[in-house]
Motif scaffolding. Structure first.
Motif: not given
Length: 212
Positions: A77-79, A170-171, A140, A167, A135, A120
């Motif tokens: 998910t999004n951090y 933040h994800w 989010q 990537r 992403a 990740s």
């Protein structure tokens, strides 16, 4: 409108006994998840994630499990999302699977940590291109003016990264390491089966039956 208080269902599909269940909760979970997949229940990999913020207000949302083993259960998910911010302040969380068609619920509690950057990166690279662009495009949990913001962001990052978006920083992934599992099987007359597994002081799983 049908009265909510009048809604009733008799649970009679299966039972959950100590003799027929695994002593290892991970094996029990694998068996039930496999049964849910085989039964073609809608999104058997969907789980509710509960976190608690600094204001002590709990919040829930549905995420998708992407892997599990003896180290725990993993999702991505999004951090910077609400759940990410809450996990940064309080790493204890709970997960729940509800397979309605099988009249089964699994509840899991434990500590959550981020997975490695390599893990990740590997999962991100396996996602469809539009999901990888998404992403980057979605801030989010932040307030936005409208859907046009997302569309514009997706177009901008699509043009920037073409077929190879990296990537975002933040994800990434999280892993919950369980210290408590509960398996719930619906039974007739509301006399449901509930088996809880918890770690004892020697880090062995203790299986207990709970009253419904």
């Amino acid at each position: 409108m049908t009265s909510l208080a009048a809604l009733r269902k008799s649970y009679e599909r299966a039972e959950l006994s100590e003799d027929a269940s695994h002593s290892d909760p991970l094996k029990q979970f694998e068996e039930w998840l496999s049964a849910a997949i085989a039964a073609r229940v809608p999104e058997p990999n969907a789980m509710t994630l509960a976190t608690v913020g600094a204001d002590l207000r709990p919040s829930t949302r549905v995420v998708l499990i992407k892997g599990f083993d003896e180290k725990g259960l993993t999702w991505f998910t999004n951090y910077d999302s609400r759940k990410g911010r809450e996990l940064a302040g309080n790493p204890w969380a709970a997960l729940q699977f509800h397979w309605v068609e099988l009249e089964r619920v699994v509840r899991i509690e434990g500590r959550v940590d981020k997975v490695s950057d390599a893990e990740s990166d590997a999962y991100f690279a396996s996602r469809p291109l539009d999901s990888r662009i998404g992403a980057w495009a979605s801030p989010q949990s932040q307030v936005i003016a409208g859907r046009s913001v997302l569309v514009a962001n997706a177009a901008r990052y699509g043009a920037r990264f073409l077929l190879h978006p990296p990537r975002p920083p933040h994800w990434g992934g999280y892993r919950l390491q369980p210290d408590t599992w509960e398996f719930w099987q619906g039974r007739k007359s509301r006399l449901h089966d509930r088996l809880r597994y918890r770690l004892d002081s020697d880090r062995h799983w203790l299986r207990e039956r709970l009253a419904p």
